[in-house]
Design a protein around this motif. Structure first.
Motif, PDB file in Angstrom:
ATOM      1  N   LEU A 160      65.865  40.683  55.359  1.00 41.75           N
ATOM      2  CA  LEU A 160      66.883  39.631  55.520  1.00 41.75           C
ATOM      3  C   LEU A 160      67.455  39.555  56.874  1.00 41.75           C
ATOM      4  CD1 LEU A 160      68.217  39.611  51.932  1.00 41.75           C
ATOM      5  CD2 LEU A 160      66.663  37.715  52.765  1.00 41.75           C
TER       6      LEU A 160
ATOM      7  N   HIS B 106      72.572  36.743  56.604  1.00 38.76           N
ATOM      8  CA  HIS B 106      72.917  37.329  55.177  1.00 38.76           C
ATOM      9  C   HIS B 106      74.399  37.873  54.991  1.00 38.76           C
ATOM     10  CE1 HIS B 106      71.750  39.003  51.667  1.00 38.76           C
ATOM     11  NE2 HIS B 106      72.181  40.165  51.823  1.00 38.76           N
ATOM     12  N   SER B 107      75.291  36.646  55.374  1.00 38.89           N
ATOM     13  CA  SER B 107      76.567  36.858  55.243  1.00 38.89           C
ATOM     14  C   SER B 107      76.872  35.418  54.603  1.00 38.89           C
ATOM     15  CB  SER B 107      77.335  36.839  56.649  1.00 38.89           C
ATOM     16  OG  SER B 107      78.021  35.824  57.040  1.00 38.89           O
TER      17      SER B 107
ATOM     18  N   LEU C  71      75.852  31.979  56.356  1.00 38.24           N
ATOM     19  CA  LEU C  71      74.677  31.292  55.412  1.00 38.24           C
ATOM     20  C   LEU C  71      75.153  29.793  54.922  1.00 38.24           C
ATOM     21  CD1 LEU C  71      71.831  31.662  54.208  1.00 38.24           C
ATOM     22  CD2 LEU C  71      72.994  32.742  52.233  1.00 38.24           C
TER      23      LEU C  71
ATOM     24  N   SER D  47      73.227  26.479  55.527  1.00 40.91           N
ATOM     25  CA  SER D  47      72.738  25.695  54.722  1.00 40.91           C
ATOM     26  C   SER D  47      72.926  24.404  54.810  1.00 40.91           C
ATOM     27  CB  SER D  47      73.375  26.258  53.264  1.00 40.91           C
ATOM     28  OG  SER D  47      72.589  27.387  53.145  1.00 40.91           O
TER      29      SER D  47
ATOM     30  N   PHE E 196      66.490  30.048  59.409  1.00 38.50           N
ATOM     31  CA  PHE E 196      66.828  29.610  57.859  1.00 38.50           C
ATOM     32  C   PHE E 196      65.430  29.861  57.040  1.00 38.50           C
ATOM     33  CE2 PHE E 196      67.243  26.859  54.783  1.00 38.50           C
ATOM     34  CZ  PHE E 196      68.481  27.352  53.971  1.00 38.50           C
TER      35      PHE E 196
ATOM     36  N   TYR F  47      64.416  33.069  56.303  1.00 35.94           N
ATOM     37  CA  TYR F  47      65.385  33.866  55.601  1.00 35.94           C
ATOM     38  C   TYR F  47      64.973  33.547  54.097  1.00 35.94           C
ATOM     39  CZ  TYR F  47      69.867  35.146  53.588  1.00 35.94           C
ATOM     40  OH  TYR F  47      70.700  36.037  52.676  1.00 35.94           O
ATOM     41  N   VAL F  48      64.836  32.144  53.843  1.00 34.81           N
ATOM     42  CA  VAL F  48      64.407  31.655  52.705  1.00 34.81           C
ATOM     43  C   VAL F  48      62.917  32.417  52.180  1.00 34.81           C
ATOM     44  CG1 VAL F  48      63.665  29.781  51.216  1.00 34.81           C
ATOM     45  CG2 VAL F  48      65.650  29.573  52.769  1.00 34.81           C
TER      46      VAL F  48
ATOM     47  N   LEU G 286      63.650  35.877  50.892  1.00 32.08           N
ATOM     48  CA  LEU G 286      64.561  35.610  49.772  1.00 32.08           C
ATOM     49  C   LEU G 286      63.572  35.734  48.599  1.00 32.08           C
ATOM     50  CD1 LEU G 286      67.663  35.982  49.434  1.00 32.08           C
ATOM     51  CD2 LEU G 286      67.753  33.478  49.322  1.00 32.08           C
TER      52      LEU G 286
ATOM     53  N   TYR H 134      61.539  38.707  47.577  1.00 31.13           N
ATOM     54  CA  TYR H 134      62.635  39.514  46.625  1.00 31.13           C
ATOM     55  C   TYR H 134      62.589  39.248  45.298  1.00 31.13           C
ATOM     56  CZ  TYR H 134      64.970  42.103  50.305  1.00 31.13           C
ATOM     57  OH  TYR H 134      65.275  43.016  51.272  1.00 31.13           O
ATOM     58  N   PHE H 135      62.572  37.918  44.925  1.00 34.08           N
ATOM     59  CA  PHE H 135      62.446  37.250  43.520  1.00 34.08           C
ATOM     60  C   PHE H 135      61.223  37.417  42.983  1.00 34.08           C
ATOM     61  CE2 PHE H 135      66.488  35.156  45.124  1.00 34.08           C
ATOM     62  CZ  PHE H 135      67.335  35.585  44.193  1.00 34.08           C
TER      63      PHE H 135
END
Lengths: 196, 96
Positions: free
Chosen positions: B5, B10-11, B15, B19, B81, B84-85, B88, B91-92
């Motif tokens: 990430l 990642h803060s 973020l 967004s 971005f 980053y998504v 993410l 991870y899920f």
């Protein structure tokens, strides 16, 4: 909001919340501008209708210029007052569409000084503005505005079937259909979103 | 395998800012402060970090007599971005 590292769930929650905050709502804040133009249009056209009926003096037609003379300063005032802080792509596109429509409407009006019989001005104006309303509605995906715009486009042709003062009366009705009713619906939708 | 990430994104506040900026063409400082619920000082610092990384561009100007700071996301920021998504998501996927 603090400066700290996040878990994956927190990241997802922030992204979703922030995108939701900005989604569509900015464009739907334009109800008061619809209302301003709608009421100016309605009162000026009704005033011209009654003055022409009473006096029969066609110089009353000069009063049409009261619409942009009141509308534009009023719109600038409202835009300054409701400063939004952010511009979306859809908002910019709608703004540009109305700039083009405003320029074309001004040129059509000015051409009336050269030849006032060149084209049916009330029909042309109604068609032009209704087209703008329909396009704006489609861009923000807001049904009442889409319906108002297309209904207005269809009804514009009624002007061609009428003569004299009746044309002006129908023209004033357009202000209610395509600006005043959608403007109130937009404001109500915007208030609902802000409360949620 | 987890993708890394981006530490810059990642803060919490950075973020949130990114967004918002992916959803709008431009946003001013006051709008960002209100939407993120941050303090002006903290937001300034984080905007500067994003600007230094080339993720956003900052334009300082005036609205009437008042100073106004406008922020826009750059192509680099948009790509970061998106990555980053994607990271993410990985991870899920791994946890479901």
């Amino acid at each position: 909001m603090e400066e700290r590292n996040l878990t994956q769930n927190e990241s997802l929650e922030i992204i979703t919340r922030m995108i939701k905050e900005t989604r569509n709502n900015l464009e739907k804040d334009g109800g008061s501008i619809y209302l301003l133009w709608g009421y100016v249009w309605l009162f000026v056209s009704l005033a011209i209708y009654f003055l022409l009926m009473k006096t029969g003096d066609y110089r009353m037609q000069w009063l049409w210029f009261a619409i942009p003379l009141i509308g534009y300063p009023g719109m600038i005032y409202l835009l300054k007052k409701e400063k939004r802080g952010a511009i979306t792509f859809a908002g910019r596109v709608i703004g540009n569409i109305w700039i083009v429509i405003g320029v074309v409407a001004a040129l059509l009006s000015l051409y009336m000084f050269i030849d006032y019989k060149a084209f049916p001005i009330l029909f042309t104006m109604a068609l032009l503005i209704n087209t703008g309303v329909a396009m704006s509605g489609l861009i923000i995906k807001f049904k009442p505005i889409i319906i108002a715009g297309f209904l207005g486009i269809l009804l514009s042709f009624v002007i061609l079937m009428l003569n004299g003062l009746d044309q002006i009366l129908i023209f004033s009705l357009f202000a209610v259909i395509m600006l005043i009713i959608p403007g109130h619906i937009l404001n109500a939708a915007s208030r609902k979103v802000k409360k949620a | 395998m987890f993708k890394d990430l981006d530490p810059l994104l990642h803060s919490q506040l950075r973020l949130a800012v990114i967004s918002i900026l992916v959803s709008v063409e431009e946003a001013d400082f006051v709008y960002l402060r209100e939407k993120t619920g941050s303090t002006g000082g903290n937001l300034s610092v984080q905007l500067e970090k994003l600007n230094e990384a080339g993720y956003i561009e900052i334009e300082k100007g005036y609205s009437g007599k008042r100073p106004r700071t406008l922020c826009r996301i750059t192509e680099i920021g948009r790509n970061a971005f998106e990555q980053y998504v994607e990271a993410l998501k990985s991870y899920f996927k791994a946890t479901t």
